[in-house]
Write a protein that holds these residues in place. Structure first.
Motif: not given
Length: 134
Positions: A81-85, A110-121
């Motif tokens: 859950d990217v929110r926790r990160h 400054a910024d926040i970069m989020c890395y997120w990989v889909s499990a199914s596209g």
């Protein structure tokens, strides 16, 4: 204040650490320190970064590398859950606005970069008002 507290409680209660559509995620706070040294930012913010980089002037036609200070949740938070990160990063810098004012005075950002990989596209991360308000 009561609304913020209620939003914080709601967001914490609704983390989904097993976010089904996510294979992997993390977030990185990126502070580009302008003409200031990243080590000076470390002293001002009082948080040890994951890494820093010094500015590098590259040959003409190649983009210069800016000085930077980076703090990542990768390997620090075990959640999809990217929110926790994002909340982890925001907790590290809470109450440290003066350090960011200092950086802006030196042309930094400054910024926040989020890395997120889909499990199914399919699917994607979501943010709650709690993260956006911070």
């Amino acid at each position: 204040m009561a609304l913020k507290r209620d939003l914080d409680r709601y967001a914490l209660a609704t983390y989904n650490d097993d976010y089904a559509t996510c294979e992997e995620t993390f977030a990185t706070l990126r502070v580009f320190t302008g003409s200031s040294d990243p080590n000076e930012f470390t002293l001002r913010i009082g948080v040890t970064p994951t890494r820093t980089q010094v500015s590098q002037i590259r040959p003409e036609g190649v983009k210069n590398i800016p000085a930077g200070w980076f703090l990542t949740s990768q390997n620090a938070i075990d959640s999809r859950d990217v929110r926790r990160h994002i909340d982890y990063l925001l907790e590290q810098i809470e109450g440290k606005a003066g350090a960011f004012t200092y950086i802006r005075a030196f042309g930094g950002s400054a910024d926040i970069m989020c890395y997120w990989v889909s499990a199914s596209g399919q699917g994607g991360p979501s943010l709650w008002p709690t993260q956006m308000a911070k």
